[in-house]
Design a protein around this motif. Structure first.
Motif, PDB file in Angstrom:
ATOM      1  N   SER A  19      27.619 -20.372 -10.283  1.00 58.81           N
ATOM      2  CA  SER A  19      28.392 -21.124  -9.304  1.00 58.81           C
ATOM      3  C   SER A  19      29.752 -21.548  -9.862  1.00 58.81           C
ATOM      4  CB  SER A  19      27.595 -22.353  -8.867  1.00 58.81           C
ATOM      5  OG  SER A  19      28.322 -23.111  -7.945  1.00 58.81           O
ATOM      6  N   ALA A  20      29.779 -21.946 -11.113  1.00 56.27           N
ATOM      7  CA  ALA A  20      31.040 -22.354 -11.744  1.00 56.27           C
ATOM      8  C   ALA A  20      32.014 -21.182 -11.813  1.00 56.27           C
ATOM      9  CB  ALA A  20      30.775 -22.909 -13.141  1.00 56.27           C
ATOM     10  N   VAL A  21      31.524 -20.025 -12.220  1.00 54.71           N
ATOM     11  CA  VAL A  21      32.378 -18.826 -12.303  1.00 54.71           C
ATOM     12  C   VAL A  21      32.848 -18.437 -10.902  1.00 54.71           C
ATOM     13  CG1 VAL A  21      32.425 -16.369 -12.863  1.00 54.71           C
ATOM     14  CG2 VAL A  21      31.378 -17.993 -14.456  1.00 54.71           C
ATOM     15  N   ARG A  22      31.914 -18.414  -9.951  1.00 55.94           N
ATOM     16  CA  ARG A  22      32.252 -18.040  -8.569  1.00 55.94           C
ATOM     17  C   ARG A  22      33.321 -18.981  -8.008  1.00 55.94           C
ATOM     18  NH1 ARG A  22      27.544 -18.165  -6.846  1.00 55.94           N
ATOM     19  NH2 ARG A  22      27.062 -15.967  -7.100  1.00 55.94           N
ATOM     20  N   GLY A  23      33.187 -20.266  -8.266  1.00 60.84           N
ATOM     21  CA  GLY A  23      34.144 -21.239  -7.755  1.00 60.84           C
ATOM     22  C   GLY A  23      35.549 -21.024  -8.280  1.00 60.84           C
ATOM     23  N   GLU A  24      35.674 -20.733  -9.557  1.00 59.61           N
ATOM     24  CA  GLU A  24      37.004 -20.503 -10.145  1.00 59.61           C
ATOM     25  C   GLU A  24      37.608 -19.182  -9.680  1.00 59.61           C
ATOM     26  OE1 GLU A  24      38.924 -22.563 -11.826  1.00 59.61           O
ATOM     27  OE2 GLU A  24      37.403 -24.127 -11.890  1.00 59.61           O
ATOM     28  N   VAL A  25      36.803 -18.129  -9.690  1.00 60.65           N
ATOM     29  CA  VAL A  25      37.309 -16.801  -9.328  1.00 60.65           C
ATOM     30  C   VAL A  25      37.668 -16.735  -7.844  1.00 60.65           C
ATOM     31  CG1 VAL A  25      36.699 -14.342  -9.179  1.00 60.65           C
ATOM     32  CG2 VAL A  25      36.126 -15.651 -11.233  1.00 60.65           C
ATOM     33  N   SER A  26      36.943 -17.464  -7.015  1.00 63.11           N
ATOM     34  CA  SER A  26      37.200 -17.427  -5.571  1.00 63.11           C
ATOM     35  C   SER A  26      38.579 -17.963  -5.211  1.00 63.11           C
ATOM     36  CB  SER A  26      36.127 -18.208  -4.815  1.00 63.11           C
ATOM     37  OG  SER A  26      36.232 -19.590  -5.082  1.00 63.11           O
ATOM     38  N   GLN A  27      39.201 -18.700  -6.120  1.00 66.38           N
ATOM     39  CA  GLN A  27      40.529 -19.252  -5.866  1.00 66.38           C
ATOM     40  C   GLN A  27      41.646 -18.229  -6.074  1.00 66.38           C
ATOM     41  OE1 GLN A  27      41.153 -23.175  -7.654  1.00 66.38           O
ATOM     42  NE2 GLN A  27      38.929 -23.345  -7.872  1.00 66.38           N
ATOM     43  N   LEU A  28      41.315 -17.090  -6.660  1.00 67.00           N
ATOM     44  CA  LEU A  28      42.332 -16.062  -6.903  1.00 67.00           C
ATOM     45  C   LEU A  28      42.710 -15.368  -5.604  1.00 67.00           C
ATOM     46  CD1 LEU A  28      40.862 -14.468 -10.148  1.00 67.00           C
ATOM     47  CD2 LEU A  28      42.699 -16.154  -9.968  1.00 67.00           C
ATOM     48  N   GLU A  29      43.985 -15.108  -5.452  1.00 68.37           N
ATOM     49  CA  GLU A  29      44.486 -14.469  -4.237  1.00 68.37           C
ATOM     50  C   GLU A  29      43.954 -13.043  -4.106  1.00 68.37           C
ATOM     51  OE1 GLU A  29      48.753 -13.259  -2.265  1.00 68.37           O
ATOM     52  OE2 GLU A  29      48.674 -14.884  -3.721  1.00 68.37           O
ATOM     53  N   GLY A  30      43.487 -12.713  -2.910  1.00 69.10           N
ATOM     54  CA  GLY A  30      43.031 -11.356  -2.620  1.00 69.10           C
ATOM     55  C   GLY A  30      41.548 -11.119  -2.808  1.00 69.10           C
ATOM     56  N   VAL A  31      40.835 -12.082  -3.405  1.00 68.81           N
ATOM     57  CA  VAL A  31      39.400 -11.912  -3.647  1.00 68.81           C
ATOM     58  C   VAL A  31      38.655 -11.951  -2.319  1.00 68.81           C
ATOM     59  CG1 VAL A  31      37.343 -12.956  -4.673  1.00 68.81           C
ATOM     60  CG2 VAL A  31      39.465 -12.835  -5.979  1.00 68.81           C
ATOM     61  N   GLU A  32      37.852 -10.917  -2.076  1.00 69.41           N
ATOM     62  CA  GLU A  32      37.097 -10.829  -0.830  1.00 69.41           C
ATOM     63  C   GLU A  32      35.601 -11.049  -1.033  1.00 69.41           C
ATOM     64  OE1 GLU A  32      38.140  -6.959   0.698  1.00 69.41           O
ATOM     65  OE2 GLU A  32      39.963  -7.762   1.617  1.00 69.41           O
ATOM     66  N   LEU A  51      43.914  -6.783  -8.855  1.00 68.58           N
ATOM     67  CA  LEU A  51      43.843  -8.134  -9.411  1.00 68.58           C
ATOM     68  C   LEU A  51      44.485  -8.143 -10.790  1.00 68.58           C
ATOM     69  CD1 LEU A  51      40.203  -9.343  -8.659  1.00 68.58           C
ATOM     70  CD2 LEU A  51      42.307 -10.128  -7.593  1.00 68.58           C
ATOM     71  N   ASP A  52      45.077  -9.256 -11.138  1.00 71.46           N
ATOM     72  CA  ASP A  52      45.632  -9.445 -12.470  1.00 71.46           C
ATOM     73  C   ASP A  52      44.475  -9.805 -13.400  1.00 71.46           C
ATOM     74  OD1 ASP A  52      47.050 -10.097 -14.737  1.00 71.46           O
ATOM     75  OD2 ASP A  52      47.966 -11.896 -13.877  1.00 71.46           O
ATOM     76  N   ASP A  53      44.144  -8.910 -14.329  1.00 72.56           N
ATOM     77  CA  ASP A  53      43.031  -9.150 -15.247  1.00 72.56           C
ATOM     78  C   ASP A  53      43.198 -10.468 -15.998  1.00 72.56           C
ATOM     79  OD1 ASP A  53      41.287  -7.025 -14.771  1.00 72.56           O
ATOM     80  OD2 ASP A  53      42.301  -5.725 -16.207  1.00 72.56           O
ATOM     81  N   ALA A  54      44.412 -10.787 -16.395  1.00 76.78           N
ATOM     82  CA  ALA A  54      44.649 -12.036 -17.131  1.00 76.78           C
ATOM     83  C   ALA A  54      44.280 -13.236 -16.274  1.00 76.78           C
ATOM     84  CB  ALA A  54      46.108 -12.116 -17.572  1.00 76.78           C
ATOM     85  N   ALA A  55      44.539 -13.172 -14.974  1.00 80.33           N
ATOM     86  CA  ALA A  55      44.196 -14.271 -14.073  1.00 80.33           C
ATOM     87  C   ALA A  55      42.684 -14.400 -13.932  1.00 80.33           C
ATOM     88  CB  ALA A  55      44.843 -14.065 -12.710  1.00 80.33           C
ATOM     89  N   ALA A  58      41.357 -15.866 -17.165  1.00 76.11           N
ATOM     90  CA  ALA A  58      41.710 -17.283 -17.226  1.00 76.11           C
ATOM     91  C   ALA A  58      40.805 -18.109 -16.313  1.00 76.11           C
ATOM     92  CB  ALA A  58      43.176 -17.487 -16.843  1.00 76.11           C
ATOM     93  N   ALA A  59      40.458 -17.572 -15.142  1.00 70.69           N
ATOM     94  CA  ALA A  59      39.571 -18.281 -14.216  1.00 70.69           C
ATOM     95  C   ALA A  59      38.177 -18.429 -14.817  1.00 70.69           C
ATOM     96  CB  ALA A  59      39.507 -17.542 -12.879  1.00 70.69           C
ATOM     97  N   VAL A  60      37.686 -17.374 -15.434  1.00 68.09           N
ATOM     98  CA  VAL A  60      36.369 -17.436 -16.081  1.00 68.09           C
ATOM     99  C   VAL A  60      36.415 -18.419 -17.246  1.00 68.09           C
ATOM    100  CG1 VAL A  60      34.621 -16.124 -17.356  1.00 68.09           C
ATOM    101  CG2 VAL A  60      35.710 -15.113 -15.340  1.00 68.09           C
ATOM    102  N   ASP A  61      37.500 -18.414 -18.000  1.00 73.88           N
ATOM    103  CA  ASP A  61      37.681 -19.357 -19.108  1.00 73.88           C
ATOM    104  C   ASP A  61      37.688 -20.794 -18.587  1.00 73.88           C
ATOM    105  OD1 ASP A  61      38.379 -19.874 -21.999  1.00 73.88           O
ATOM    106  OD2 ASP A  61      40.141 -20.747 -21.017  1.00 73.88           O
ATOM    107  N   GLU A  62      38.354 -21.011 -17.480  1.00 79.13           N
ATOM    108  CA  GLU A  62      38.413 -22.345 -16.876  1.00 79.13           C
ATOM    109  C   GLU A  62      37.011 -22.834 -16.489  1.00 79.13           C
ATOM    110  OE1 GLU A  62      40.118 -25.853 -15.680  1.00 79.13           O
ATOM    111  OE2 GLU A  62      41.130 -24.206 -16.695  1.00 79.13           O
ATOM    112  N   ALA A  63      36.136 -21.893 -16.120  1.00 81.50           N
ATOM    113  CA  ALA A  63      34.746 -22.243 -15.788  1.00 81.50           C
ATOM    114  C   ALA A  63      33.923 -22.518 -17.042  1.00 81.50           C
ATOM    115  CB  ALA A  63      34.101 -21.117 -14.978  1.00 81.50           C
ATOM    116  N   GLY A  64      34.469 -22.143 -18.217  1.00 80.28           N
ATOM    117  CA  GLY A  64      33.782 -22.431 -19.466  1.00 80.28           C
ATOM    118  C   GLY A  64      33.106 -21.238 -20.119  1.00 80.28           C
TER     119      GLY A  64
END
Length: 70
Positions: A19-32, A51-55, A58-64
Protein backbone atom coordinates in the motif's frame (compact mmCIF):
# COMPACT_ATOMS: atom_id res chain seq x y z
CA UNK A 1 -0.21 3.85 -26.22
CA UNK A 2 0.03 2.07 -22.88
CA UNK A 3 3.47 1.09 -21.65
CA UNK A 4 4.43 -1.47 -19.00
CA UNK A 5 7.42 -1.07 -16.70
CA UNK A 6 8.55 -3.69 -14.19
CA UNK A 7 10.71 -3.19 -11.10
CA UNK A 8 12.20 -5.41 -8.40
CA UNK A 9 11.44 -3.92 -4.96
CA UNK A 10 13.36 -5.03 -1.87
CA UNK A 11 12.23 -4.77 1.72
CA UNK A 12 8.47 -5.27 1.30
CA UNK A 13 6.99 -7.89 3.62
CA UNK A 14 3.23 -7.26 3.85
CA UNK A 15 0.09 -5.61 2.48
CA UNK A 16 0.99 -2.37 4.28
CA UNK A 17 4.28 -2.28 2.37
CA UNK A 18 2.41 -2.80 -0.91
CA UNK A 19 0.00 0.00 0.00
CA UNK A 20 2.84 2.41 0.80
CA UNK A 21 4.53 1.76 -2.56
CA UNK A 22 1.21 1.97 -4.43
CA UNK A 23 0.38 5.28 -2.74
CA UNK A 24 3.66 6.93 -3.72
CA UNK A 25 3.79 5.57 -7.27
CA UNK A 26 0.15 6.47 -7.95
CA UNK A 27 1.10 10.15 -7.64
CA UNK A 28 3.31 9.97 -10.74
CA UNK A 29 1.88 11.55 -13.86
CA UNK A 30 0.58 9.11 -16.46
CA UNK A 31 0.25 6.07 -14.18
CA UNK A 32 -2.85 4.10 -15.12
CA UNK A 33 -2.44 0.81 -13.24
CA UNK A 34 -0.17 -0.48 -10.46
CA UNK A 35 0.42 -4.06 -9.40
CA UNK A 36 2.57 -4.50 -6.29
CA UNK A 37 3.49 -7.87 -4.77
CA UNK A 38 5.44 -8.11 -1.53
CA UNK A 39 5.62 -11.89 -1.93
CA UNK A 40 7.28 -11.58 -5.35
CA UNK A 41 9.10 -8.31 -4.66
CA UNK A 42 7.66 -6.87 -7.86
CA UNK A 43 6.15 -3.62 -8.99
CA UNK A 44 4.47 -3.46 -12.38
CA UNK A 45 3.26 -0.09 -13.66
CA UNK A 46 1.09 0.50 -16.72
CA UNK A 47 1.31 4.09 -17.89
CA UNK A 48 -0.13 6.24 -20.66
CA UNK A 49 3.38 6.98 -21.94
CA UNK A 50 7.02 6.69 -20.96
CA UNK A 51 7.80 7.00 -17.25
CA UNK A 52 10.92 8.60 -15.83
CA UNK A 53 12.71 5.71 -14.10
CA UNK A 54 14.35 8.13 -11.66
CA UNK A 55 10.91 9.38 -10.60
CA UNK A 56 9.66 5.83 -10.05
CA UNK A 57 12.75 4.91 -8.02
CA UNK A 58 12.39 8.11 -5.98
CA UNK A 59 8.71 7.31 -5.28
CA UNK A 60 9.59 3.81 -4.08
CA UNK A 61 12.39 5.30 -1.96
CA UNK A 62 9.93 7.77 -0.46
CA UNK A 63 7.78 4.78 0.57
CA UNK A 64 10.83 3.36 2.35
CA UNK A 65 12.01 0.68 -0.08
CA UNK A 66 14.59 0.17 -2.82
CA UNK A 67 13.78 -0.62 -6.42
CA UNK A 68 15.59 -1.49 -9.63
CA UNK A 69 14.19 -1.73 -13.12
CA UNK A 70 13.92 -5.29 -14.45
Amino acid sequence: MAMTNEYRVTGMTCAHCESAVRGEVSQLEGVEQIDVSAADGRLVIVSAGPLDDAAVLAAVDEAGYEAARI
